[in-house]
Design an enzyme around this catalytic site. Structure first.
Site, PDB file in Angstrom:
ATOM      1  N   PRO A 231      -4.909  -3.504  62.039  1.00  0.00           N
ATOM      2  CG  PRO A 231      -7.037  -4.260  62.609  1.00  0.00           C
ATOM      3  CD  PRO A 231      -6.088  -4.191  61.465  1.00  0.00           C
ATOM      4  CG  HIS A 450      -8.693 -34.405  55.940  1.00  0.00           C
ATOM      5  ND1 HIS A 450      -9.747 -34.211  55.086  1.00  0.00           N
ATOM      6  CD2 HIS A 450      -8.142 -33.170  56.117  1.00  0.00           C
ATOM      7  CE1 HIS A 450      -9.835 -32.935  54.768  1.00  0.00           C
ATOM      8  NE2 HIS A 450      -8.862 -32.282  55.388  1.00  0.00           N
ATOM      9  CD  GLU A 451      -5.315 -32.491  59.075  1.00  0.00           C
ATOM     10  OE1 GLU A 451      -4.401 -31.820  58.543  1.00  0.00           O
ATOM     11  OE2 GLU A 451      -6.486 -32.086  59.152  1.00  0.00           O
TER      12      GLU A 451
END
Length: 676
Positions: A231, A450-451
């Site tokens: 698409p 975390h990041e």
């Protein structure tokens, strides 16, 4: 093709029925008013029955207006005199009792005519002479009201009934729209990023313009061309360009237009469409989203849909009946070629497939140049750098990227679109818009580590093809934080080392949580899902495990009701256990590797997390500075706000084309990031 609309009275909206009711009420009210007016006029006529009485009233100055008209029925001296006469009983209050009309018919001699005329002129009145009426004029005025009523009845009833019958017959007519060269201005120059596909369809246009050049050497043009691609890659746009380039009739229809609630309508519309094509040959017929009617027969729940299969059978027969010299070419587009029936794809029908894939670097730059013609870009915008940062974007995505950049620049009250606006637009499209959520310090700390874990691991294992662009703890889309990467080139092949590094980076966030807080959270759900999919592909599809180069299971990325409903398992239960163990070993090994990397760079992990807690967003170069020198050296610059400023234009003392904050740190030559 027939472009008339079906007008069934039963299916008309309530507003249309209300209008019809109001028209009928107005007609009835007009007829009643006409009858009342005529009856009132007859009752109000005074008793002026002769010319003598009219002359007597003229002597008393009771005549206000008089008109004389010859009467051909009676003879030369017969006349009809009409006018208004005052009532002498109420001559002092004419506003309450106005004059009444009179009509006198009879013989008027020349002396009576002169006397009446002199009496009226003596009182300041005139005897107005009207042309004599004929039998035809009397007949016309007498029949005119009836003609009007009959005309309204015809319009409201007969026409509606005839249109209702015509609409019922039009169910079998094709809904294809005929596009002319004047209405369609898109040409091949407006289509970029698919040069090979343009060459394929340009050959068709050349054949329609000069078919003798091909026939001289015995060549035949393909009867059908199927454009296949994901698409947004420009299939429909390319078809519009063909319509703009070819000087032949171009019919456009969607696959869903063949489907109706009545049985047999789809097949009838297919036959009518091809019949119209034969009448206008040479011509082009474009069917968009052909998978709506071209799906595989005999598939799906319940053995398929008979109506859809009838439509497909009619399409197959009509396409196979075309000869090359007839000059009618079918162009169809779909992003689901795997669901199409095999008979539709055989030579003689759609015997040529044009693949329009996602554009490469040069294609993306060409597409950006086409869409950038309508946008005012700043001189610092490098379309080549922007194309490198938008790997994996389709043509529609690139057009949306420039449009979003223009909208952001307009909200920032700029006169031109700058690089920072396009960077923010790309991040908004890829990761979602920033969401300023209220979070406590504990949640912010978990997200920051975390990041930071993702960033530190990626910075260590990166081979230079996927550098870090930006790390943020600001929520975007569905994620509470993001680590963005910038591919240096289009990645076409995935080596084992690279996919293992990708799994290791995905495990960096969970490893950082375990190291810092001694516990794990649900924030790594997306990372675990992505790592599992990659590991499963390594074991089952890519042969990157100890199980050997064997493909396990029939891979079906797109599950639909036209084929099998589940993944076929062509291996034993013992092999299935080995596959599960192999996948688990890959993920566990990379998790331990990520944990080891973070433990070896524990100070860099703490420094990166503290920087994220303080600034919320840092760049990839800051991560490398922390790893190399233990601290951030380059200045941290915050991006300009996307939201519209609250100050009015009158109070804004700064130039409109400059952002409120310094954004030089994000407008350099380094390209923006894209998701890994």
């Amino acid at each position: 093709m027939d472009k008339s609309n079906n007008k069934d009275p039963e299916n008309q909206p309530k507003s249309f029925q209300s209008k019809s009711l109001l028209i009928w009420l107005a007609v009835i009210a007009g007829v009643i008013a006409l009858l009342i007016g005529q009856s009132g006029e007859i009752q109000q006529n005074p008793t002026l029955s002769s010319v003598d009485e009219l002359i007597s009233a003229a002597r008393d100055d009771l005549i206000r207006e008089a008109r004389i008209q010859s009467d051909p029925k009676g003879g030369e001296e017969w006349y009809v005199i009409r006018g208004d006469v005052r009532n002498p009983d109420y001559e002092y209050d004419e506003t309450l009792y106005p004059s009444l009309p009179f009509v006198v018919k009879g013989r008027v001699t020349e002396s009576e005519y002169k006397e009446l005329r002199s009496l009226l002129s003596g009182h300041g009145k005139q005897l107005i002479e009207d042309p004599s009426s004929t039998i035809w004029t009397d007949l016309l005025f007498s029949l005119l009201p009836f003609m009007l009523i009959i005309g309204l009845l015809y319009f409201l009833f007969v026409r509606q009934l005839r249109m209702a019958g015509k609409g019922a017959l039009n169910f079998g007519k094709s809904k294809a729209k005929l596009l002319t060269r004047e209405n369609e201005k898109i040409v091949f120059d407006d289509v970029a990023g698919c040069d090979e596909a343009k060459e394929e369809v340009a050959e068709i246009v050349d054949f329609l313009k000069d078919p003798k050049r091909f026939r001289k050497i015995g060549g035949k043009i393909p009867k059908g061309v199927l454009m296949v691609g994901p698409p947004g890659t420009g299939k429909t746009l390319l078809a519009k360009a063909v319509a703009g380039e070819a000087d032949v009739p171009f019919f456009s229809i969607s696959g869903s237009d063949f489907v109706e609630m009545f049985v047999g309508v789809g097949a009838a519309r297919v036959r009518d469409m091809f019949e119209q094509g034969r009448k206008n040959a040479p011509c082009l017929v474009f069917i968009d989203e052909i998978d709506a009617v071209g799906r595989q027969r005999g598939a799906g729940l319940g053995g398929g849909n008979d109506e859809r299969e009838q439509t497909l059978n009619s399409l197959l027969v009509e396409m196979d009946g075309f000869d090359g010299h007839e000059g009618v070419i079918i162009i169809a587009a779909t992003n689901r070629p795997d669901v199409l029936d095999n008979a539709l794809l055989r030579p003689g029908r759609f015997d040529r497939q044009v693949v329009i894939d996602l554009p490469d670097l040069e294609g993306r730059e060409a597409i950006l140049k086409v869409h950038a013609k309508k946008i005012k870009l700043c001189e610092d915008v490098d379309l080549n750098s922007l194309a490198r940062a938008s790997a994996g974007f389709s043509g529609a995505d690139l057009a949306n990227l420039l449009n979003e950049g223009a909208l952001i620049a307009a909200r920032r009250r700029k006169k031109v679109v700058e690089r920072i606006d396009l960077d923010d637009a790309r991040e908004k499209i890829s990761f979602g818009r920033e969401r300023r959520r209220v979070m406590d310090e504990e949640d912010r700390k978990i997200i920051a580590y975390h990041e930071a874990g993702h960033a530190i691991v990626q910075a260590v294992v990166d081979d230079g093809l996927l550098p870090i662009h930006k790390v943020t703890i600001i929520p975007r889309g569905q994620s509470l934080g993001s680590t963005m990467f910038t591919p240096k080139k289009d990645i076409l092949n995935h080596s084992k080392r690279r996919v293992l590094n990708q799994i290791c980076c995905a495990m960096g966030g969970r490893a950082a949580e375990e190291i810092e807080i001694g516990d794990v959270t649900s924030g790594a759900a997306g990372d675990i899902r992505m790592a599992t999919n990659i590991a499963r592909s390594m074991v089952c599809d890519w042969g990157m495990s100890d199980l050997g180069m064997i493909s396990f299971g029939d891979k079906q990325d797109q599950v639909f009701l036209g084929k099998e409903l589940s993944r076929a398992q062509n291996y034993s239960e013992e092999t299935a256990q080995k596959i599960d163990i192999a996948i688990k070993d890959v993920i566990d090994e990379q998790y331990q590797r990520a944990k080891k990397i973070l433990e070896d760079n524990i100070s860099a992990l703490h420094t990166s997390a503290e920087a994220l807690l303080e600034h919320e967003t840092i760049e990839g170069k800051h991560i490398h500075e922390i790893l190399d020198k233990g601290k951030i050296i380059s200045p941290i610059v915050k991006s300009a706000p996307i939201a519209e400023e609250k100050e009015s234009a009158e109070k804004d003392s700064e130039p409109a084309n400059e952002p409120k904050e310094d954004t030089s740190g994000l407008t350099g030559s380094e390209p923006a990031g894209a998701p890994a």
